[in-house]
Design an enzyme around this catalytic site. Structure first.
Site, mmCIF file in Angstrom:
data_model
loop_
_atom_site.group_PDB
_atom_site.id
_atom_site.type_symbol
_atom_site.label_atom_id
_atom_site.label_comp_id
_atom_site.label_asym_id
_atom_site.label_seq_id
_atom_site.Cartn_x
_atom_site.Cartn_y
_atom_site.Cartn_z
ATOM 1 N N CYS A 2 5.506 49.138 129.214
ATOM 2 C CA CYS A 2 4.419 49.353 128.271
ATOM 3 C C CYS A 2 4.469 48.274 127.196
ATOM 4 C CB CYS A 2 4.453 50.709 127.564
ATOM 5 S SG CYS A 2 4.418 52.093 128.691
ATOM 6 N N ARG A 27 3.544 43.840 130.940
ATOM 7 C CA ARG A 27 4.491 44.937 130.754
ATOM 8 C C ARG A 27 4.014 46.238 131.387
ATOM 9 N NH1 ARG A 27 8.165 43.757 126.810
ATOM 10 N NH2 ARG A 27 8.579 45.953 126.482
ATOM 11 N N TRP A 74 2.606 51.416 131.407
ATOM 12 C CA TRP A 74 3.223 51.522 132.731
ATOM 13 C C TRP A 74 3.737 52.954 132.782
ATOM 14 C CZ3 TRP A 74 7.954 52.613 135.013
ATOM 15 C CH2 TRP A 74 8.094 52.216 136.347
ATOM 16 N N ASN A 100 6.380 52.889 123.512
ATOM 17 C CA ASN A 100 6.974 52.253 124.692
ATOM 18 C C ASN A 100 8.394 52.804 124.813
ATOM 19 O OD1 ASN A 100 8.487 48.983 125.082
ATOM 20 N ND2 ASN A 100 8.084 50.506 126.613
ATOM 21 N N GLY A 101 8.670 53.507 125.905
ATOM 22 C CA GLY A 101 10.012 54.065 126.089
ATOM 23 C C GLY A 101 9.927 55.446 126.699
ATOM 24 N N GLU A 486 15.908 36.625 147.675
ATOM 25 C CA GLU A 486 14.892 36.361 146.655
ATOM 26 C C GLU A 486 13.541 36.045 147.312
ATOM 27 O OE1 GLU A 486 14.466 36.900 143.694
ATOM 28 O OE2 GLU A 486 12.943 35.512 143.016
ATOM 29 N N LYS A 490 10.132 38.196 146.688
ATOM 30 C CA LYS A 490 8.861 37.606 146.217
ATOM 31 C C LYS A 490 7.710 38.081 147.102
ATOM 32 C CE LYS A 490 9.614 36.667 143.102
ATOM 33 N NZ LYS A 490 10.760 36.878 142.409
ATOM 34 N N GLU A 493 6.946 41.856 146.578
ATOM 35 C CA GLU A 493 6.373 42.149 145.261
ATOM 36 C C GLU A 493 4.877 41.853 145.205
ATOM 37 O OE1 GLU A 493 9.487 41.314 141.688
ATOM 38 O OE2 GLU A 493 8.987 39.583 142.877
ATOM 39 N N HIS A 509 23.731 42.115 163.911
ATOM 40 C CA HIS A 509 24.237 43.475 163.707
ATOM 41 C C HIS A 509 23.102 44.433 163.354
ATOM 42 C CE1 HIS A 509 28.287 41.995 164.035
ATOM 43 N NE2 HIS A 509 28.000 41.055 163.149
ATOM 44 N N LYS A 608 6.808 43.643 134.341
ATOM 45 C CA LYS A 608 7.741 42.543 134.198
ATOM 46 C C LYS A 608 8.981 42.927 133.405
ATOM 47 C CE LYS A 608 8.003 37.711 133.745
ATOM 48 N NZ LYS A 608 8.495 37.652 135.129
HETATM 49 C C1 G6P Z 1 11.436 43.573 136.961
HETATM 50 C C2 G6P Z 1 10.671 42.287 137.187
HETATM 51 C C3 G6P Z 1 11.541 41.294 137.969
HETATM 52 C C4 G6P Z 1 12.860 41.070 137.257
HETATM 53 C C5 G6P Z 1 13.582 42.378 136.962
HETATM 54 C C6 G6P Z 1 14.744 42.161 136.025
HETATM 55 O O1 G6P Z 1 11.635 44.216 138.162
HETATM 56 O O2 G6P Z 1 9.478 42.546 137.876
HETATM 57 O O3 G6P Z 1 10.858 40.070 138.102
HETATM 58 O O4 G6P Z 1 13.679 40.261 138.047
HETATM 59 O O5 G6P Z 1 12.704 43.307 136.327
HETATM 60 O O6 G6P Z 1 14.237 41.736 134.785
HETATM 61 P P1 G6P Z 1 14.999 40.854 133.739
HETATM 62 O O7 G6P Z 1 14.016 40.625 132.648
HETATM 63 O O8 G6P Z 1 16.183 41.652 133.292
HETATM 64 O O9 G6P Z 1 15.411 39.597 134.409
#
Ligand code: G6P
Length: 613
Positions: A2, A27, A74, A100-101, A486, A490, A493, A509, A608
């Site tokens: 949020c 956010r 969010w 937010n929280g 990674e 990507k 996501e 395996h 994010k």
């Molecule tokens: C969320 C974001 C990711 C990020 C992760 C950790 O899931 O969408 O892109 O890697 O949080 O966030 P941070 O800010 O701690 O790297």
């Protein structure tokens, strides 16, 4: 997650708040809302969906006022609909709050309030908090700031809140614990926000509000801060270094592709003042100040979430290879809740782009309480994690807006690599020859990334072939196993295609059973490292008719001949391949998502900055 934003001053609040919400939309974007005080009215407008939906909804309404608060959500408690959107009114509709929280003890508080005749129209924990503030305010006959303070003393959980009151057009009361809050100081005006991005346009003077602090933003008066325990604090004004152009798309269709393309620059920024090209040397202030601790460390624990966790895995490979210190890499969410063995001679490295991830912050607190030395690797300057660690290094990638992390990842890997090399050099566990060679190569990575970015059109073209896919496998070995993880993340996501990253040799395996002519397999197969072994893995995929997309070193013929598509990366030393191999995987995910028509910068259900656990 949020995003919250607030304004009090001489200008119209609505446009400032809406622009601020757009900046904070990364956010969360389930719903948005705004509260404005105008004449004797407290107007609240809310809409399900994005900030643009709110704008459409509010357009014809009274949006006047020089004081207001706004929120982009969010969802945690309650469906992401209009009713659950913030701001929330108190029962009398005299108070409005954004939050937010998470209020963890909201159920108990709610029951108590119901007994006093309070009713609730939403399913949110936030509505409980504003009702509690109102109840305390009325029953104790206290002012708003005191009511907020007393209410927060009853709350268990995390919050960054802002409250305004009908009939009080000169006051915003805000507070934080666990969620970020920054106040901007302009000429006869104050701003508040979850981060500095909504503020930078108006002022570069900010105050980061501390844990359990309440701040009053009062027209014509200085900022007042006190803790919820009633200790007065002096606001510490800081200068922002961010620029406005860093927050805009700069002609790109999405932030994600802008940020992918920025990597030659952001990696140079990460190395600036740290990698000395003339002398092939590395200096890291965070290391120098704490050299003895690093040299004596028996173990390093890296803790992080998501993409930052993947960077941590690459860091493990580098630290163990060059510094010969055992490294464990832990998901913060697991680490904080199990009973990990943490010793005072351990170093805990917390990696976080946002510096606000709740689980990583909690892992930091836990490790700190056990006496470990905590080192942060974060991107957002002044965020909570760097403020709670003993020392650290900023990644200097600049604001990352696209929800899928790209440039922050490569900057994290760069910082970890520098750290591994410098510890190794000081300990004598890396030869001078290897050290010089890797530093020389590291300094050339930004130029090499520019070469890879030139293949963007080719990648965009063949990405179209794969939009049919329901599943993808990503394979890599050694340093490139985390890159495979990674790459898969990507794709998941932003394109919503299921993807798995695997160490290439583990394929037999299990995942090999999935391979058919329908299955695209992305293989990271540079000429350094375990090239021959990866070639054998590729043969096994070929034999089962899988579609092979390979990331190979320029000049490679063996793997590229076996592959359906190949992306060429310049040659470098093994430990630096991740910095190059990550780029085509980011581009691949991006282009597949674009062709599929997905919302690349704001993928569904994600946010994010994950400030809830
Ligand atoms: C969320 C974001 C990711 C990020 C992760 C950790 O899931 O969408 O892109 O890697 O949080 O966030 P941070 O800010 O701690 O790297």
């Amino acid at each position: 997650m949020c995003g919250i934003v607030g304004y009090i001053g001489t200008k119209q609040a609505y446009p400032i708040l809406i622009k601020g919400l757009r900046r904070l939309e990364y956010r969360g974007y389930d719903s948005a809302g705004i509260a404005l005080l105008h004449n004797d009215n407290l107007n609240v407008y809310k809409a399900k969906g994005k900030v643009s939906d709110l704008v459409q909804f509010a357009e014809q309404k009274d949006i006047e006022g020089t004081i207001g608060i706004a929120h982009t959500r969010w969802a945690t408690h309650g469906e992401p609909n209009q009713v659950n959107a913030h701001p929330h009114f108190s029962q009398s509709e005299e108070l409005a709050i954004i939050h937010n929280g998470i209020i963890e003890n909201y159920a108990v508080l709610k029951e108590g309030l119901k007994k006093h005749g309070y009713t609730f129209s939403s399913d949110t924990d936030t509505e409980v908090l504003i009702q509690l503030i109102e109840f305390i305010k009325k029953s104790n006959k206290v002012d708003l700031t005191t009511a907020v303070q007393l209410a927060l003393n009853q709350v268990v959980g995390a919050y960054a809140i802002a409250v305004i009151e009908k009939g009080q057009p000169d006051l915003i009361v805000a507070a934080r614990k666990g969620s970020p809050l920054v106040v901007g100081i302009g000429e006869d005006e104050y701003f508040l926000a979850s981060d500095a991005t909504p503020i930078i346009e108006y002022t570069n003077k900010v105050v980061y509000i501390g844990e359990e602090e309440i701040v009053t933003l009062e027209r014509g008066k200085g900022l007042k801060i006190r803790t919820i325990g009633n200790v007065e604090k002096t606001p510490e004004v800081m200068q922002l270094e961010m620029t406005l152009s860093q927050l805009e798309k700069g002609g790109y269709p999405h932030f994600m592709i802008k940020e992918i393309n920025e990597q030659p620059k952001t990696l140079s920024d990460s190395m600036r003042g740290r990698v000395n090209i003339d002398e092939n040397n590395i200096t890291l202030a965070g290391f120098i100040d704490n050299k003895e601790k690093f040299l004596k460390a028996k173990r390093i624990i890296i803790t992080a979430c998501g993409t930052s966790w993947h960077a941590g895995l690459i860091g493990k490979y580098a630290i163990e290879e060059f510094a010969r210190i055992p490294v464990e890499v832990e998901y913060s969410s697991e680490f904080r809740y199990r009973k990990p063995v943490i010793n005072p001679d351990d170093i805990v490295i917390a990696i976080s782009q946002s510096g606000e991830t709740a689980d990583t912050l909690a892992a930091v607190e836990l490790a700190k309480s056990k006496g470990a030395f905590i080192f942060g690797i974060c991107n957002v300057v002044g965020s909570s994690i760097p403020r709670n660690t003993h020392s650290g290094c900023y990644t200097h990638a600049g604001p990352e807006i696209g929800v899928a992390s790209t440039k922050a990842f490569t900057a994290q890997v760069t910082v970890l690599t520098m750290l591994a090399l410098i510890i190794g050099k000081e300990k004598g566990t890396i030869s001078q020859e290897d050290y010089l060679k890797i530093v020389y190569e590291l300094a050339r990575i930004p130029e090499k990334i520019k070469e890879i970015l030139k293949q963007d059109k080719v990648i965009a073209e063949f990405s179209k072939t794969f939009t049919y896919a329901q599943n993808f496998i990503y394979l890599g070995r050694g340093y490139n196993f985390p890159v495979a993880l990674e790459g898969a993340l990507k794709l998941k996501e932003i394109s919503y295609i299921h993807a798995e990253g695997y160490p290439a040799a583990e394929m037999k395996h299990g995942p090999i059973a999935l391979i058919s002519q329908e299955m695209p397999v992305v293989v990271i197969a540079p000429s350094v490292g375990m090239y021959e072994k990866v070639v054998s893995n590729i043969q096994e995929i070929k034999a089962r008719k899988g579609k092979i997309i390979s990331i190979v070193t320029e000049g490679d013929v063996v793997v590229s001949n076996l592959s359906d598509y190949s992306i060429f990366i310049p040659d470098t030393v093994e430990c630096l391949v991740p910095l190059l191999a990550a780029i085509p995987l980011q581009l691949l995910a991006y282009h597949i998502a674009v062709v599929k028509g997905c919302d690349v910068d704001q993928p569904r259900n994600l946010a994010k900055s994950v400030t809830v656990e």
